[in-house]
Design an enzyme around this catalytic site. Structure first.
Site, PDB file in Angstrom:
ATOM      1  N   SER A  41       0.890  -1.209  -0.074  1.00 51.26           N
ATOM      2  CA  SER A  41       0.123   0.057   0.077  1.00 51.26           C
ATOM      3  C   SER A  41       0.836   1.346  -0.095  1.00 51.26           C
ATOM      4  O   SER A  41       2.066   1.274   0.286  1.00 51.26           O
ATOM      5  CB  SER A  41      -0.741   0.240   1.272  1.00 51.26           C
ATOM      6  OG  SER A  41      -1.581   1.223   1.395  1.00 51.26           O
ATOM      7  N   ARG A  42       0.228   2.188  -0.297  1.00 45.14           N
ATOM      8  CA  ARG A  42       1.054   3.462  -0.346  1.00 45.14           C
ATOM      9  C   ARG A  42       1.225   3.941   1.260  1.00 45.14           C
ATOM     10  O   ARG A  42       1.923   4.933   1.502  1.00 45.14           O
ATOM     11  CB  ARG A  42       0.470   4.596  -1.259  1.00 45.14           C
ATOM     12  CG  ARG A  42       0.640   4.289  -2.599  1.00 45.14           C
ATOM     13  CD  ARG A  42       0.375   5.386  -3.411  1.00 45.14           C
ATOM     14  NE  ARG A  42       0.728   5.483  -4.953  1.00 45.14           N
ATOM     15  CZ  ARG A  42      -0.099   5.161  -5.870  1.00 45.14           C
ATOM     16  NH1 ARG A  42      -1.461   5.123  -5.306  1.00 45.14           N
ATOM     17  NH2 ARG A  42       0.196   5.025  -7.136  1.00 45.14           N
ATOM     18  N   TYR A  63       4.495   0.481  -3.566  1.00 43.49           N
ATOM     19  CA  TYR A  63       4.273  -0.492  -4.447  1.00 43.49           C
ATOM     20  C   TYR A  63       5.485  -1.120  -4.996  1.00 43.49           C
ATOM     21  O   TYR A  63       5.864  -2.367  -5.476  1.00 43.49           O
ATOM     22  CB  TYR A  63       3.355  -0.003  -5.805  1.00 43.49           C
ATOM     23  CG  TYR A  63       2.106   0.319  -5.179  1.00 43.49           C
ATOM     24  CD1 TYR A  63       1.462  -0.138  -4.140  1.00 43.49           C
ATOM     25  CD2 TYR A  63       1.293   1.293  -6.222  1.00 43.49           C
ATOM     26  CE1 TYR A  63       0.233   0.171  -3.911  1.00 43.49           C
ATOM     27  CE2 TYR A  63       0.031   1.684  -5.745  1.00 43.49           C
ATOM     28  CZ  TYR A  63      -0.742   1.224  -4.528  1.00 43.49           C
ATOM     29  OH  TYR A  63      -1.837   1.618  -4.038  1.00 43.49           O
ATOM     30  N   HIS A  84      -4.436   1.656 -12.576  1.00 46.34           N
ATOM     31  CA  HIS A  84      -3.958   0.389 -13.093  1.00 46.34           C
ATOM     32  C   HIS A  84      -2.724   0.156 -14.184  1.00 46.34           C
ATOM     33  O   HIS A  84      -1.904  -0.720 -14.009  1.00 46.34           O
ATOM     34  CB  HIS A  84      -5.216  -0.173 -14.034  1.00 46.34           C
ATOM     35  CG  HIS A  84      -6.423  -0.591 -13.271  1.00 46.34           C
ATOM     36  ND1 HIS A  84      -7.500  -0.910 -13.635  1.00 46.34           N
ATOM     37  CD2 HIS A  84      -6.461  -0.550 -11.794  1.00 46.34           C
ATOM     38  CE1 HIS A  84      -8.477  -1.499 -12.700  1.00 46.34           C
ATOM     39  NE2 HIS A  84      -7.824  -0.998 -11.837  1.00 46.34           N
ATOM     40  N   LYS A 102     -10.218  -5.139 -13.652  1.00 47.28           N
ATOM     41  CA  LYS A 102     -11.025  -4.556 -14.714  1.00 47.28           C
ATOM     42  C   LYS A 102     -11.202  -2.971 -14.693  1.00 47.28           C
ATOM     43  O   LYS A 102     -11.799  -2.636 -13.288  1.00 47.28           O
ATOM     44  CB  LYS A 102     -12.041  -5.330 -15.051  1.00 47.28           C
ATOM     45  CG  LYS A 102     -13.156  -5.443 -14.283  1.00 47.28           C
ATOM     46  CD  LYS A 102     -14.140  -4.175 -14.098  1.00 47.28           C
ATOM     47  CE  LYS A 102     -14.827  -4.091 -12.759  1.00 47.28           C
ATOM     48  NZ  LYS A 102     -15.456  -2.982 -12.352  1.00 47.28           N
ATOM     49  N   ARG A 170     -15.153   7.097  -6.036  1.00 50.60           N
ATOM     50  CA  ARG A 170     -14.366   6.773  -6.978  1.00 50.60           C
ATOM     51  C   ARG A 170     -15.150   6.534  -8.514  1.00 50.60           C
ATOM     52  O   ARG A 170     -14.739   6.843  -9.469  1.00 50.60           O
ATOM     53  CB  ARG A 170     -13.415   5.324  -6.980  1.00 50.60           C
ATOM     54  CG  ARG A 170     -14.290   4.474  -6.645  1.00 50.60           C
ATOM     55  CD  ARG A 170     -13.451   2.921  -6.934  1.00 50.60           C
ATOM     56  NE  ARG A 170     -14.435   1.528  -6.785  1.00 50.60           N
ATOM     57  CZ  ARG A 170     -14.914   1.159  -7.835  1.00 50.60           C
ATOM     58  NH1 ARG A 170     -14.894   1.978  -8.980  1.00 50.60           N
ATOM     59  NH2 ARG A 170     -15.900   0.293  -7.679  1.00 50.60           N
ATOM     60  N   ASP A 183     -16.428   1.309 -15.388  1.00 47.51           N
ATOM     61  CA  ASP A 183     -16.827   0.524 -13.870  1.00 47.51           C
ATOM     62  C   ASP A 183     -17.615  -0.725 -14.404  1.00 47.51           C
ATOM     63  O   ASP A 183     -17.311  -1.880 -13.919  1.00 47.51           O
ATOM     64  CB  ASP A 183     -17.013   1.206 -12.989  1.00 47.51           C
ATOM     65  CG  ASP A 183     -17.049   0.564 -11.450  1.00 47.51           C
ATOM     66  OD1 ASP A 183     -15.706   0.522 -11.118  1.00 47.51           O
ATOM     67  OD2 ASP A 183     -17.729  -0.083 -11.038  1.00 47.51           O
TER      68      ASP A 183
END
Length: 342
Positions: A41-42, A63, A84, A102, A170, A183
């Site tokens: 995670s960041r 990452y 992504h 996806k 989001r 999405d």
């Protein structure tokens, strides 16, 4: 990995949101063939919390550290859409295979670059279209492809729900590549692609949310006649403004296939004949866990076999779908602009 390597596949998960949690749960059901060995995670605290919850040995606060872990064979990219491409590229360049949630990327060019990079590095890359790995959807494609029901004339697919969340979510956030098409629309378009391939023309319509992303979108797709089939059409719908049935229907000259909740089907109906009194043949399956195990098993299988792409979600279909999504988004944005000017 080599084609005769039978050790457990080492998985890493990049990002710790909702999709990361469901993948972690379904990976735990495959303990004989795979192990979740790292999470990144960041924010290190988020990775550590995730690791504690799911028993993950290694937690990283970047990452890049995750991608450098030698115990990781494949990374599942669970970050928002806009991330992504850079995260998948980071992992591929670090020598890791990747399963990318996806849609694979936000643009055609990004998708093509990732495929070229995976091919150049001889690394596995797959868009996480779990529906295409479901046994029933595969059976439906096999049945229709056999010609038993006659040529396909039309495919209809819809998916959506009335979203009442905040504009910063989001789904509606343009900075996170939100919108119904990326999405939700990826599912209907992939569903149609499974039976008809890439369309010749895309006529798109819809409306935008207050944030500027598409919130409701429909399209008519056309397919010219080929040596293998006559001309055909398709319709796709995705929306964040109402709740249509999550359904995919394939209409052939000698019958049809109906797949309710086609993103995660547990049964399908096959109508052999065109009369209104035809009784359907019902096929059923069981979904282990949350339904993602088929997708994860396909990745494990491909890595053990030394393959860099899956025949269930091949690169060509992912790229074709990305092109169709881009054409659809462009058409909806143009239609919305025309409405504003009228």
């Amino acid at each position: 990995m080599t084609s005769n390597d039978q050790r457990r596949i080492g998985w890493g998960i990049l990002s710790t949101g909702h999709m990361a949690t469901v993948i972690a749960q379904d990976l735990a059901l495959l303990s004989d063939e795979a192990a979740l060995v790292a999470v990144g995670s960041r924010e290190l605290s988020k990775a550590e919390d995730f690791a504690a919850t799911y028993g993950v040995p290694a937690a990283y606060g970047s990452y890049a550290e995750l991608a450098a872990d030698p115990a990781v064979d494949v990374v599942y990219i669970a970050s928002p859409h806009n991330d992504h491409y850079p995260s998948a590229k980071l992992c591929l360049e670090a020598g890791k295979s990747v399963l990318v949630e996806k849609p694979l990327t936000v643009t055609d060019a990004e998708a093509e670059e990732l495929v070229a990079l995976a091919q150049d590095r001889d690394l596995f890359l797959m868009e996480a279209l779990w529906s295409r790995t479901n046994p029933l959807l595969r059976k439906a494609a096999e049945l229709v492809g056999s010609g038993e029901l006659g040529p396909v004339k039309h495919v209809a697919a819809s998916f959506g729900f009335a979203f009442d969340g905040d504009d910063s979510h989001r789904l509606l956030n343009p900075d996170l590549a939100g919108g119904a098409i990326l999405d939700l629309g990826v599912y209907p378009v992939h569903g149609v692609n499974l039976f008809l391939g890439e369309p010749d023309a895309v006529l798109g319509y819809g409306s935008l949310a207050s944030t500027g992303v598409d919130a409701h979108a429909a399209a008519v797709l056309s397919y010219p006649a080929t040596d293998q089939r006559p001309a055909a059409t398709a319709t796709v719908l995705c929306t964040l403004e109402t709740t249509p049935p999550t359904r995919l229907e394939v209409f052939c000259t000698g019958g049809r296939v109906v797949i309710d909740f086609f993103i995660k089907p547990e049964s399908i109906e096959v109508f052999r004949g065109t009369g209104h009194d035809v009784e359907p043949e019902v096929m059923i399956t069981q979904l282990p866990g949350l339904g993602y195990t088929f997708q994860l098993q396909e990745v494990n299988r491909a890595l053990r076999a030394g393959e860099n792409e899956s025949p269930l979600v091949p690169w060509a279909d992912t790229l074709a779908t990305m092109r169709t999504l881009s054409r659809w988004r462009t058409a909806v944005e143009a239609a919305a602009a025309a409405d504003r000017e009228s």
